[in-house]
Write a protein that holds these residues in place. Structure first.
Motif, PDB file in Angstrom:
ATOM      1  N   PRO A  76       0.752  -1.240  -0.245  1.00 47.10           N
ATOM      2  CA  PRO A  76       0.109   0.072   0.179  1.00 47.10           C
ATOM      3  C   PRO A  76       0.911   1.250  -0.134  1.00 47.10           C
ATOM      4  O   PRO A  76       0.267   2.527  -0.342  1.00 47.10           O
ATOM      5  CB  PRO A  76      -0.760  -0.053   1.380  1.00 47.10           C
ATOM      6  N   GLN A  77       2.233   0.981   0.228  1.00 48.59           N
ATOM      7  CA  GLN A  77       2.909   2.401   0.205  1.00 48.59           C
ATOM      8  C   GLN A  77       3.007   3.061  -1.446  1.00 48.59           C
ATOM      9  O   GLN A  77       3.408   4.182  -1.088  1.00 48.59           O
ATOM     10  CB  GLN A  77       4.270   2.007   0.683  1.00 48.59           C
ATOM     11  N   LEU A  78       2.720   2.235  -2.338  1.00 51.27           N
ATOM     12  CA  LEU A  78       2.861   2.700  -3.491  1.00 51.27           C
ATOM     13  C   LEU A  78       1.876   3.821  -3.743  1.00 51.27           C
ATOM     14  O   LEU A  78       2.198   4.737  -4.497  1.00 51.27           O
ATOM     15  CB  LEU A  78       2.547   1.662  -4.664  1.00 51.27           C
ATOM     16  N   ILE A  79       0.753   3.868  -3.002  1.00 51.82           N
ATOM     17  CA  ILE A  79      -0.234   4.875  -3.018  1.00 51.82           C
ATOM     18  C   ILE A  79       0.297   6.094  -2.584  1.00 51.82           C
ATOM     19  O   ILE A  79      -0.030   7.078  -3.123  1.00 51.82           O
ATOM     20  CB  ILE A  79      -1.640   4.338  -2.302  1.00 51.82           C
ATOM     21  N   TRP A  80       1.154   6.086  -1.292  1.00 49.20           N
ATOM     22  CA  TRP A  80       1.641   7.306  -0.819  1.00 49.20           C
ATOM     23  C   TRP A  80       2.624   8.012  -1.855  1.00 49.20           C
ATOM     24  O   TRP A  80       2.970   9.120  -1.787  1.00 49.20           O
ATOM     25  CB  TRP A  80       2.467   6.709   0.424  1.00 49.20           C
ATOM     26  N   LEU A  81       3.459   7.273  -2.496  1.00 44.23           N
ATOM     27  CA  LEU A  81       4.440   7.659  -3.440  1.00 44.23           C
ATOM     28  C   LEU A  81       3.680   8.206  -4.453  1.00 44.23           C
ATOM     29  O   LEU A  81       4.006   9.592  -4.980  1.00 44.23           O
ATOM     30  CB  LEU A  81       5.149   6.619  -3.855  1.00 44.23           C
ATOM     31  N   SER A  82       2.468   7.740  -5.071  1.00 44.39           N
ATOM     32  CA  SER A  82       1.964   8.369  -6.004  1.00 44.39           C
ATOM     33  C   SER A  82       1.355   9.645  -5.508  1.00 44.39           C
ATOM     34  O   SER A  82       0.902  10.729  -6.303  1.00 44.39           O
ATOM     35  CB  SER A  82       0.846   7.600  -6.598  1.00 44.39           C
ATOM     36  N   GLU A  83       0.833   9.705  -4.310  1.00 43.88           N
ATOM     37  CA  GLU A  83       0.094  11.029  -3.918  1.00 43.88           C
ATOM     38  C   GLU A  83       0.934  12.042  -3.659  1.00 43.88           C
ATOM     39  O   GLU A  83       0.573  13.149  -3.572  1.00 43.88           O
ATOM     40  CB  GLU A  83      -0.838  10.611  -2.567  1.00 43.88           C
ATOM     41  N   HIS A  84       2.313  11.834  -3.378  1.00 44.04           N
ATOM     42  CA  HIS A  84       3.276  12.814  -2.948  1.00 44.04           C
ATOM     43  C   HIS A  84       4.296  12.823  -4.079  1.00 44.04           C
ATOM     44  O   HIS A  84       5.468  12.927  -3.815  1.00 44.04           O
ATOM     45  CB  HIS A  84       4.016  12.368  -1.737  1.00 44.04           C
ATOM     46  N   LYS A  85       3.897  12.854  -5.476  1.00 43.81           N
ATOM     47  CA  LYS A  85       4.970  12.980  -6.360  1.00 43.81           C
ATOM     48  C   LYS A  85       5.871  14.258  -6.372  1.00 43.81           C
ATOM     49  O   LYS A  85       7.226  13.694  -6.744  1.00 43.81           O
ATOM     50  CB  LYS A  85       4.130  13.076  -7.795  1.00 43.81           C
ATOM     51  N   LEU A  86       5.509  15.166  -6.031  1.00 49.28           N
ATOM     52  CA  LEU A  86       6.428  16.386  -6.093  1.00 49.28           C
ATOM     53  C   LEU A  86       7.314  16.173  -5.067  1.00 49.28           C
ATOM     54  O   LEU A  86       8.779  16.421  -5.129  1.00 49.28           O
ATOM     55  CB  LEU A  86       5.569  17.722  -5.713  1.00 49.28           C
ATOM     56  N   LEU A  87       7.162  15.672  -3.791  1.00 53.89           N
ATOM     57  CA  LEU A  87       8.194  15.182  -2.648  1.00 53.89           C
ATOM     58  C   LEU A  87       9.132  14.150  -3.289  1.00 53.89           C
ATOM     59  O   LEU A  87      10.384  14.279  -3.228  1.00 53.89           O
ATOM     60  CB  LEU A  87       7.352  14.907  -1.533  1.00 53.89           C
ATOM     61  N   VAL A  88       8.726  13.255  -3.916  1.00 52.24           N
ATOM     62  CA  VAL A  88       9.461  11.953  -4.402  1.00 52.24           C
ATOM     63  C   VAL A  88      10.434  12.785  -5.565  1.00 52.24           C
ATOM     64  O   VAL A  88      11.556  12.364  -5.528  1.00 52.24           O
ATOM     65  CB  VAL A  88       8.548  10.947  -4.821  1.00 52.24           C
ATOM     66  N   PHE A  89       9.834  13.530  -6.338  1.00 48.97           N
ATOM     67  CA  PHE A  89      10.653  14.169  -7.390  1.00 48.97           C
ATOM     68  C   PHE A  89      11.696  15.253  -6.918  1.00 48.97           C
ATOM     69  O   PHE A  89      12.695  15.126  -7.334  1.00 48.97           O
ATOM     70  CB  PHE A  89       9.918  14.614  -8.545  1.00 48.97           C
ATOM     71  N   SER A  90      11.390  15.864  -5.827  1.00 53.75           N
ATOM     72  CA  SER A  90      12.297  16.725  -5.412  1.00 53.75           C
ATOM     73  C   SER A  90      13.328  16.012  -4.513  1.00 53.75           C
ATOM     74  O   SER A  90      14.497  16.544  -4.662  1.00 53.75           O
ATOM     75  CB  SER A  90      11.504  17.838  -4.358  1.00 53.75           C
ATOM     76  N   VAL A  91      12.866  15.254  -3.706  1.00 50.18           N
ATOM     77  CA  VAL A  91      14.091  14.314  -3.150  1.00 50.18           C
ATOM     78  C   VAL A  91      15.004  13.758  -4.047  1.00 50.18           C
ATOM     79  O   VAL A  91      16.365  13.902  -4.024  1.00 50.18           O
ATOM     80  CB  VAL A  91      13.487  13.315  -2.023  1.00 50.18           C
TER      81      VAL A  91
END
Length: 127
Positions: free
Chosen positions: A49-64
Protein backbone atom coordinates in the motif's frame (compact mmCIF):
# COMPACT_ATOMS: atom_id res chain seq x y z
CA UNK A 1 41.66 6.20 -2.53
CA UNK A 2 40.15 9.10 -0.74
CA UNK A 3 37.01 9.05 1.31
CA UNK A 4 35.46 11.54 -1.13
CA UNK A 5 35.86 9.13 -4.05
CA UNK A 6 34.26 6.30 -2.07
CA UNK A 7 31.48 8.66 -1.04
CA UNK A 8 30.58 9.29 -4.67
CA UNK A 9 29.56 5.66 -5.07
CA UNK A 10 27.25 5.94 -2.06
CA UNK A 11 25.78 9.24 -3.26
CA UNK A 12 25.24 7.84 -6.75
CA UNK A 13 23.60 4.71 -5.33
CA UNK A 14 21.31 6.88 -3.18
CA UNK A 15 20.39 8.94 -6.24
CA UNK A 16 19.61 5.74 -8.14
CA UNK A 17 17.40 4.53 -5.29
CA UNK A 18 15.55 7.85 -5.16
CA UNK A 19 15.13 7.87 -8.94
CA UNK A 20 13.76 4.35 -8.77
CA UNK A 21 11.01 5.69 -6.52
CA UNK A 22 9.97 8.02 -9.34
CA UNK A 23 9.66 5.03 -11.65
CA UNK A 24 7.63 3.07 -9.11
CA UNK A 25 5.28 5.95 -8.29
CA UNK A 26 4.57 7.11 -11.80
CA UNK A 27 5.79 4.87 -14.60
CA UNK A 28 4.82 1.46 -13.22
CA UNK A 29 1.10 2.25 -12.76
CA UNK A 30 0.84 3.99 -16.15
CA UNK A 31 2.53 1.13 -18.01
CA UNK A 32 0.52 -1.56 -16.24
CA UNK A 33 -2.80 0.15 -16.97
CA UNK A 34 -1.74 0.80 -20.58
CA UNK A 35 -0.96 -2.87 -21.03
CA UNK A 36 -4.32 -3.92 -19.61
CA UNK A 37 -2.88 -5.15 -16.35
CA UNK A 38 -5.07 -3.03 -14.09
CA UNK A 39 -6.04 -6.04 -11.99
CA UNK A 40 -2.38 -6.83 -11.43
CA UNK A 41 -1.83 -3.23 -10.36
CA UNK A 42 -4.70 -3.49 -7.87
CA UNK A 43 -3.16 -6.66 -6.46
CA UNK A 44 0.23 -4.98 -6.22
CA UNK A 45 -1.23 -1.97 -4.43
CA UNK A 46 -3.06 -4.33 -2.05
CA UNK A 47 0.19 -6.08 -1.25
CA UNK A 48 2.27 -2.88 -1.04
CA UNK A 49 0.00 0.00 0.00
CA UNK A 50 2.99 2.37 0.25
CA UNK A 51 2.78 2.72 -3.54
CA UNK A 52 -0.31 4.90 -3.04
CA UNK A 53 1.66 7.25 -0.77
CA UNK A 54 4.38 7.59 -3.41
CA UNK A 55 1.80 8.43 -6.06
CA UNK A 56 0.05 10.95 -3.84
CA UNK A 57 3.32 12.74 -3.03
CA UNK A 58 4.89 12.92 -6.52
CA UNK A 59 6.30 16.40 -6.01
CA UNK A 60 8.10 15.35 -2.83
CA UNK A 61 9.42 12.17 -4.46
CA UNK A 62 10.72 14.10 -7.47
CA UNK A 63 12.19 16.84 -5.27
CA UNK A 64 14.12 14.38 -3.13
CA UNK A 65 15.32 12.44 -6.19
CA UNK A 66 16.34 15.66 -7.94
CA UNK A 67 18.20 16.83 -4.85
CA UNK A 68 20.03 13.52 -4.62
CA UNK A 69 20.98 13.79 -8.29
CA UNK A 70 22.35 17.29 -7.77
CA UNK A 71 24.35 16.24 -4.70
CA UNK A 72 25.69 13.19 -6.50
CA UNK A 73 26.60 15.24 -9.58
CA UNK A 74 28.46 17.82 -7.49
CA UNK A 75 30.34 15.08 -5.65
CA UNK A 76 31.23 13.35 -8.94
CA UNK A 77 32.45 16.63 -10.40
CA UNK A 78 34.57 17.33 -7.34
CA UNK A 79 35.98 13.78 -7.30
CA UNK A 80 36.90 13.99 -10.99
CA UNK A 81 39.59 16.53 -10.07
CA UNK A 82 41.09 14.32 -7.38
CA UNK A 83 44.23 12.44 -8.37
CA UNK A 84 44.32 8.65 -8.31
CA UNK A 85 47.18 6.97 -6.42
CA UNK A 86 50.33 5.99 -8.31
CA UNK A 87 50.35 2.43 -6.99
CA UNK A 88 48.93 0.24 -9.81
CA UNK A 89 46.38 -1.68 -7.71
CA UNK A 90 45.13 1.43 -5.97
CA UNK A 91 44.97 3.30 -9.30
CA UNK A 92 42.84 0.53 -10.83
CA UNK A 93 40.53 0.58 -7.83
CA UNK A 94 40.28 4.37 -8.09
CA UNK A 95 39.34 4.24 -11.77
CA UNK A 96 36.86 1.43 -11.11
CA UNK A 97 35.15 3.53 -8.41
CA UNK A 98 34.93 6.46 -10.81
CA UNK A 99 33.34 4.28 -13.50
CA UNK A 100 30.88 2.69 -11.06
CA UNK A 101 29.91 6.10 -9.70
CA UNK A 102 29.38 7.44 -13.21
CA UNK A 103 27.26 4.48 -14.29
CA UNK A 104 25.11 4.72 -11.17
CA UNK A 105 24.70 8.49 -11.61
CA UNK A 106 23.72 8.30 -15.27
CA UNK A 107 21.37 5.39 -14.58
CA UNK A 108 19.70 7.52 -11.92
CA UNK A 109 19.48 10.49 -14.30
CA UNK A 110 17.85 8.37 -17.00
CA UNK A 111 15.37 6.90 -14.52
CA UNK A 112 14.53 10.38 -13.25
CA UNK A 113 14.00 11.66 -16.80
CA UNK A 114 11.72 8.74 -17.68
CA UNK A 115 9.69 9.28 -14.51
CA UNK A 116 9.43 13.02 -15.18
CA UNK A 117 8.33 12.38 -18.74
CA UNK A 118 5.52 10.10 -17.55
CA UNK A 119 4.35 12.61 -14.95
CA UNK A 120 4.55 15.89 -16.84
CA UNK A 121 5.08 15.31 -20.59
CA UNK A 122 2.88 12.32 -21.44
CA UNK A 123 -0.28 13.76 -19.82
CA UNK A 124 0.10 16.95 -21.86
CA UNK A 125 0.59 14.96 -25.06
CA UNK A 126 -2.48 12.81 -24.32
CA UNK A 127 -4.84 15.81 -24.25
Amino acid sequence: MSVTLKGTVGASAAALLASSATLVCCVLPAVMVSLGAGAVLVGLVSAVPQLIWLSEHKLLVFSVAGGMLVISGVMLRHASYLPCPTEPDAARACMRLRRVSGVLFWGAAVGYAIGAAFVWVVPVLMR
